[in-house]
Each structure stands twice: as structure tokens, then as C-alpha cells.
Motif scaffolding. Structure first.
Motif, PDB file in Angstrom:
ATOM      1  N   PRO A  76       0.804  -1.227   0.000  1.00  0.00           N
ATOM      2  CA  PRO A  76       0.000   0.000   0.000  1.00  0.00           C
ATOM      3  C   PRO A  76       0.840   1.281   0.000  1.00  0.00           C
ATOM      4  CG  PRO A  76      -0.944  -1.592   1.506  1.00  0.00           C
ATOM      5  CD  PRO A  76       0.375  -2.152   1.073  1.00  0.00           C
ATOM      6  N   SER A  77       1.889   1.299   0.809  1.00  0.00           N
ATOM      7  CA  SER A  77       2.749   2.486   0.866  1.00  0.00           C
ATOM      8  C   SER A  77       3.469   2.707  -0.463  1.00  0.00           C
ATOM      9  CB  SER A  77       3.770   2.334   1.997  1.00  0.00           C
ATOM     10  OG  SER A  77       4.612   3.465   2.062  1.00  0.00           O
ATOM     11  N   ILE A  78       3.966   1.624  -1.038  1.00  0.00           N
ATOM     12  CA  ILE A  78       4.686   1.731  -2.307  1.00  0.00           C
ATOM     13  C   ILE A  78       3.741   2.139  -3.435  1.00  0.00           C
ATOM     14  CG2 ILE A  78       5.985   0.410  -4.029  1.00  0.00           C
ATOM     15  CD1 ILE A  78       7.117  -1.245  -1.710  1.00  0.00           C
ATOM     16  N   LEU A 119      -6.878  16.769  10.290  1.00  0.00           N
ATOM     17  CA  LEU A 119      -5.736  17.296  11.037  1.00  0.00           C
ATOM     18  C   LEU A 119      -4.416  17.245  10.269  1.00  0.00           C
ATOM     19  CD1 LEU A 119      -6.433  15.794  14.606  1.00  0.00           C
ATOM     20  CD2 LEU A 119      -7.203  17.966  13.628  1.00  0.00           C
ATOM     21  N   ASN A 120      -4.432  16.727   9.045  1.00  0.00           N
ATOM     22  CA  ASN A 120      -3.189  16.611   8.271  1.00  0.00           C
ATOM     23  C   ASN A 120      -3.408  17.026   6.827  1.00  0.00           C
ATOM     24  OD1 ASN A 120      -0.956  15.171   9.973  1.00  0.00           O
ATOM     25  ND2 ASN A 120      -2.837  14.029  10.436  1.00  0.00           N
ATOM     26  N   ASP A 121      -2.311  17.413   6.176  1.00  0.00           N
ATOM     27  CA  ASP A 121      -2.354  17.797   4.771  1.00  0.00           C
ATOM     28  C   ASP A 121      -1.664  16.720   3.946  1.00  0.00           C
ATOM     29  OD1 ASP A 121      -2.734  19.213   2.477  1.00  0.00           O
ATOM     30  OD2 ASP A 121      -0.952  20.477   2.738  1.00  0.00           O
ATOM     31  N   PHE A 122      -2.314  15.556   3.833  1.00  0.00           N
ATOM     32  CA  PHE A 122      -1.730  14.427   3.126  1.00  0.00           C
ATOM     33  C   PHE A 122      -2.001  14.524   1.630  1.00  0.00           C
ATOM     34  CE2 PHE A 122      -2.299  12.040   7.294  1.00  0.00           C
ATOM     35  CZ  PHE A 122      -0.943  12.030   7.573  1.00  0.00           C
ATOM     36  N   THR A 123      -1.115  13.896   0.839  1.00  0.00           N
ATOM     37  CA  THR A 123      -1.326  13.800  -0.606  1.00  0.00           C
ATOM     38  C   THR A 123      -2.370  12.715  -0.898  1.00  0.00           C
ATOM     39  OG1 THR A 123       0.385  12.112  -0.928  1.00  0.00           O
ATOM     40  CG2 THR A 123       1.084  14.425  -0.970  1.00  0.00           C
ATOM     41  N   THR A 124      -2.767  12.646  -2.167  1.00  0.00           N
ATOM     42  CA  THR A 124      -3.732  11.619  -2.561  1.00  0.00           C
ATOM     43  C   THR A 124      -3.172  10.217  -2.322  1.00  0.00           C
ATOM     44  OG1 THR A 124      -4.612  13.088  -4.272  1.00  0.00           O
ATOM     45  CG2 THR A 124      -5.144  10.740  -4.455  1.00  0.00           C
ATOM     46  N   GLY A 125      -1.896  10.043  -2.647  1.00  0.00           N
ATOM     47  CA  GLY A 125      -1.247   8.747  -2.423  1.00  0.00           C
ATOM     48  C   GLY A 125      -1.174   8.402  -0.949  1.00  0.00           C
ATOM     49  N   ASP A 126      -0.919   9.401  -0.111  1.00  0.00           N
ATOM     50  CA  ASP A 126      -0.887   9.174   1.338  1.00  0.00           C
ATOM     51  C   ASP A 126      -2.248   8.718   1.852  1.00  0.00           C
ATOM     52  OD1 ASP A 126       1.762   9.883   1.497  1.00  0.00           O
ATOM     53  OD2 ASP A 126       1.365  11.977   2.029  1.00  0.00           O
ATOM     54  N   LEU A 134       1.203   3.255   9.798  1.00  0.00           N
ATOM     55  CA  LEU A 134       0.360   4.400  10.171  1.00  0.00           C
ATOM     56  C   LEU A 134       1.105   5.343  11.116  1.00  0.00           C
ATOM     57  CD1 LEU A 134      -3.036   2.527  10.648  1.00  0.00           C
ATOM     58  CD2 LEU A 134      -2.456   4.148   8.824  1.00  0.00           C
ATOM     59  N   TYR A 135       1.974   4.785  11.946  1.00  0.00           N
ATOM     60  CA  TYR A 135       2.786   5.617  12.839  1.00  0.00           C
ATOM     61  C   TYR A 135       3.701   6.536  12.033  1.00  0.00           C
ATOM     62  CZ  TYR A 135       6.379   6.909  16.235  1.00  0.00           C
ATOM     63  OH  TYR A 135       7.261   7.626  17.002  1.00  0.00           O
ATOM     64  N   LEU A 136       4.221   6.031  10.919  1.00  0.00           N
ATOM     65  CA  LEU A 136       5.109   6.835  10.085  1.00  0.00           C
ATOM     66  C   LEU A 136       4.368   8.000   9.424  1.00  0.00           C
ATOM     67  CD1 LEU A 136       7.205   3.982   8.415  1.00  0.00           C
ATOM     68  CD2 LEU A 136       7.830   5.425  10.360  1.00  0.00           C
ATOM     69  N   PHE A 137       3.038   7.833   9.261  1.00  0.00           N
ATOM     70  CA  PHE A 137       2.245   8.948   8.731  1.00  0.00           C
ATOM     71  C   PHE A 137       1.882   9.938   9.841  1.00  0.00           C
ATOM     72  CE2 PHE A 137       1.407   5.794   5.382  1.00  0.00           C
ATOM     73  CZ  PHE A 137       1.615   6.580   4.255  1.00  0.00           C
ATOM     74  N   ASP A 138       1.412   9.424  10.981  1.00  0.00           N
ATOM     75  CA  ASP A 138       1.036  10.271  12.117  1.00  0.00           C
ATOM     76  C   ASP A 138       0.942   9.379  13.348  1.00  0.00           C
ATOM     77  OD1 ASP A 138      -0.381  11.797  14.095  1.00  0.00           O
ATOM     78  OD2 ASP A 138      -1.105  13.113  12.495  1.00  0.00           O
ATOM     79  N   TRP A 139       1.719   9.705  14.381  1.00  0.00           N
ATOM     80  CA  TRP A 139       1.757   8.848  15.565  1.00  0.00           C
ATOM     81  C   TRP A 139       0.395   8.737  16.239  1.00  0.00           C
ATOM     82  CZ3 TRP A 139       0.343  10.719  20.340  1.00  0.00           C
ATOM     83  CH2 TRP A 139       0.286  12.111  20.477  1.00  0.00           C
ATOM     84  N   ARG A 140      -0.468   9.736  16.066  1.00  0.00           N
ATOM     85  CA  ARG A 140      -1.796   9.688  16.687  1.00  0.00           C
ATOM     86  C   ARG A 140      -2.667   8.603  16.054  1.00  0.00           C
ATOM     87  NH1 ARG A 140      -2.928  16.006  15.887  1.00  0.00           N
ATOM     88  NH2 ARG A 140      -2.013  15.348  13.878  1.00  0.00           N
ATOM     89  N   ILE A 141      -2.465   8.348  14.756  1.00  0.00           N
ATOM     90  CA  ILE A 141      -3.205   7.281  14.085  1.00  0.00           C
ATOM     91  C   ILE A 141      -2.797   5.926  14.659  1.00  0.00           C
ATOM     92  CG2 ILE A 141      -3.632   6.145  11.878  1.00  0.00           C
ATOM     93  CD1 ILE A 141      -3.085   8.775  10.491  1.00  0.00           C
ATOM     94  N   ILE A 150      -3.059   5.257   3.741  1.00  0.00           N
ATOM     95  CA  ILE A 150      -3.626   5.254   5.097  1.00  0.00           C
ATOM     96  C   ILE A 150      -4.911   4.433   5.137  1.00  0.00           C
ATOM     97  CG2 ILE A 150      -4.722   6.698   6.856  1.00  0.00           C
ATOM     98  CD1 ILE A 150      -2.668   8.873   6.134  1.00  0.00           C
ATOM     99  N   VAL A 151      -5.798   4.660   4.162  1.00  0.00           N
ATOM    100  CA  VAL A 151      -7.057   3.913   4.126  1.00  0.00           C
ATOM    101  C   VAL A 151      -6.783   2.419   3.932  1.00  0.00           C
ATOM    102  CG1 VAL A 151      -9.189   3.538   2.833  1.00  0.00           C
ATOM    103  CG2 VAL A 151      -8.420   5.870   3.336  1.00  0.00           C
ATOM    104  N   ALA A 152      -5.819   2.085   3.066  1.00  0.00           N
ATOM    105  CA  ALA A 152      -5.483   0.676   2.827  1.00  0.00           C
ATOM    106  C   ALA A 152      -4.945   0.027   4.096  1.00  0.00           C
ATOM    107  CB  ALA A 152      -4.459   0.566   1.701  1.00  0.00           C
ATOM    108  N   TYR A 153      -4.043   0.728   4.798  1.00  0.00           N
ATOM    109  CA  TYR A 153      -3.500   0.182   6.035  1.00  0.00           C
ATOM    110  C   TYR A 153      -4.569   0.106   7.124  1.00  0.00           C
ATOM    111  CZ  TYR A 153       1.330   0.201   4.433  1.00  0.00           C
ATOM    112  OH  TYR A 153       2.497  -0.073   3.767  1.00  0.00           O
ATOM    113  N   LEU A 154      -5.422   1.095   7.161  1.00  0.00           N
ATOM    114  CA  LEU A 154      -6.492   1.086   8.158  1.00  0.00           C
ATOM    115  C   LEU A 154      -7.444  -0.079   7.914  1.00  0.00           C
ATOM    116  CD1 LEU A 154      -7.930   2.351  10.528  1.00  0.00           C
ATOM    117  CD2 LEU A 154      -9.092   3.907   8.938  1.00  0.00           C
TER     118      LEU A 154
END
Length: 300
Positions: free
Chosen positions: A32-34, A242-249, A144-151, A253-257
Motif C-alpha cells: 500500500p505504501s509503495i 488534522l493533516n495535509d496528506f497527498t492523494t497517495g498518502d 500508520l505511525y510513520l504517517f502520524d503517531w496519533r493514528i 492510510i485507508v489501505a493500512y487502516l
């Protein structure tokens, strides 16, 4: 017979299959990240913010990871059959021999040999599935931690209810598993009696035990789904508001969630097989009053 003894005895084959499971699923959890990077590369190229050739490297990396995941998955499915069926021949022979030495009747001896297949089912299918779900949960949490530790923190909060519900589930279900295994050991005598009422009663009682296990599984599932819904909503709020993520991000995130949610709700169901194995091990151990000579090992 204990599960840890079997793992020690057939350690080479189990190590091979387990290693393939780990490689396969680590590659899978990276995808998902790649692929999110691939999406961003295409968007940047389409908008003119990047050179068209810049998307080739992300695509090549994704294809390589995809090939690793698929290749190890295919290899594992071929190797598994060879290893575990040989293992079953060895285990069933030893269990049958042991049962005869203890003077068990034909019905109980045959049932014990068949019950020993539960070990193979667990090691070949359930243990890899449990390992897959654990890798998915841990990998998704780290990603998800690498994107935002709160997630990641919101996802980690599920550990407490997951542990509590699993302990309660195992305590309740193991009694019903014992009832099922007791009945299974007497199935030959039930059929040999030729009494249709007795046969009907046998299957009715067996169905009732399965229903009780299913009821506890439904309770377990409902609790986990409720907790996961709260986690899902919290993570979406953190990610989008709470974040300004790109479309890929956002895709990643949704895939990992979704991976985290589906794996967390599936893991308790897999633990039923672990409960069954625990009961069978206790049953086998109770009969270990006489030594039995094991035949030569099939795996060194």
C-alpha cells in the motif's frame, strides 16, 4: 503429545514454511505504501510537476515487491503439501500405536488418529493465518505511525479489548471443544449400535455444541466490530481533518487502516483452532502413562 514437541520434532520443515509466510506477508504489507508513491508519481506527472520518466522507478519497485509476494506465496503452497502430509503420516502412526498400547478400543483409536490431523490443520493453515494477521496488524500500525503517531496510537488502543475478549472466549469455548472431542471418540460405537434414535441424538447434541461455540463467536465478533468502528472514525478524522496528506498518502492510510480492521476482527476467529489444539493436547497428555517408541523422523 504437545504442540511444542511437534514443532521441535519437525522444526526444519516448519521453519521453511514459516519463513515463506513471513517473507510473503512482509512484502504484502509494504505494497500500500509503495503503491501510494506510484499514485503520487502519476498525479505529479499529469499535473506537469514532474518529468514523465520519474514514475518508472516507483512502478518498478512496486512490481518487484508484488512479484516477491506472489512468488513466495506460490512456492509456499507447493512446499506445504509435501511437508505436512508426510508429517501427518508420522503423527497418525504414532498416535494409533500409542492408543493401542494403552488398550483403547477401535473407536477411540481411530478417533485419536483423526483428531491428530487437527495438529496438521493448525500448523499448515491456522498458524500461518494467525501469523499473517499479526504481521498485518503490526505492520499496519507501524506504517500508520510513520504517517502520524496519533493514528497508530488510536489503533493500538484496540489491544486491551482484544486481549480481554479473547481470554473470555477461550475460557468458554474450550469446554464445548472438550464436549465435541468426547463425542467424536465414541462415534464408531454410535454407528455400530445401529440405533437410529441414538445416531440422531448424537448429531443433535453435536450440533448443539457447535451452536454454543458459534454463539460465543458472534459475541466476540460483535464486540470487536464496535471497537473497530470507533477506531476507524478516529483515524479518518486525524487523517483528513488534522493533516495535509497527498492523494497517495490518503490511499495508503485507508489501505493500512482497512488491513488493520479486517485482520483484527479475523484474528479472534482463528483462535478457535488454537483452543481446539489446547484441548486435544490435554487429552493426549492425560494418556501418556506408558512410553511409546516413535518411528524415525521424516524431517531432519
Amino acid at each position: 503429545m504437545q504442540l511444542r514437541d511437534l514443532i521441535t520434532r519437525f522444526k526444519t520443515g516448519i521453519f521453511i514454511t514459516t519463513s515463506l509466510v513471513v517473507v510473503e506477508n512482509i512484502a504484502w504489507i509494504m505494497e500500500p505504501s509503495i503503491f501510494g508513491n506510484v499514485i503520487d508519481a502519476f498525479i505529479n506527472t499529469a499535473s506537469g510537476d514532474a518529468h514523465p520518466e520519474s514514475r518508472f522507478l516507483p512502478i518498478a519497485i512496486w512490481i518487484a515487491v508484488y512479484a516477491l509476494n506472489s512468488g513466495t506465496g506460490a512456492a509456499r503452497r507447493i512446499i506445504d503439501q509435501k511437508i505436512f502430509w508426510k508429517m501427518y503420516v508420522q503423527i497418525a502412526s504414532d498416535v494409533s500405536n500409542h492408543s493401542k498400547l494403552l488398550g483403547h478400543n477401535t473407536s477411540k483409536t481411530a478417533a485419536r488418529a483423526q483428531l491428530s490431523y487437527e495438529y496438521i490443520t493448525f500448523l499448515q493453515y491456522r498458524f500461518p493465518e494467525i501469523l499473517e494477521q499479526l504481521i498485518a496488524i503490526i505492520g499496519a500500525t507501524i506504517a500508520l505511525y510513520l504517517f502520524d503517531w496519533r493514528i497508530s496510537l488510536a489503533c493500538f488502543a484496540i489491544v486491551v479489548p482484544l486481549t480481554f475478549v479473547n481470554q473470555l472466549y477461550n475460557q468458554k469455548v474450550i469446554h464445548h471443544q472438550k464436549d465435541l472431542h468426547d463425542r467424536f471418540e465414541g462415534i464408531y460405537d454410535v454407528f455400530s449400535s445401529g440405533d437410529l434414535d441414538k445416531i440422531r441424538a448424537y448429531f443433535q447434541d453435536t450440533a448443539a455444541a457447535h451452536q454454543k461455540i458459534a454463539n460465543w463467536g458472534a459475541f466476540n465478533f460483535s464486540i470487536m466490530r464496535g471497537v473497530l468502528l470507533l477506531v476507524f472514525l478516529v483515524v479518518l478524522y486525524i487523517s483528513i481533518d488534522l493533516n495535509d496528506f497527498t492523494t497517495g498518502d490518503i490511499y495508503s492510510i485507508v489501505a493500512y487502516l482497512w488491513t488493520f480492521v479486517s485482520s483484527s476482527e479475523y484474528l479472534p476467529e482463528l483462535m478457535e483452532s488454537w483452543t481446539s489444539i489446547k484441548e486435544i493436547s490435554a487429552r493426549m497428555k492425560a494418556d501418556d502413562t506408558e512410553p511409546v517408541r516413535l518411528t524415525e523422523e521424516i524431517l531432519s
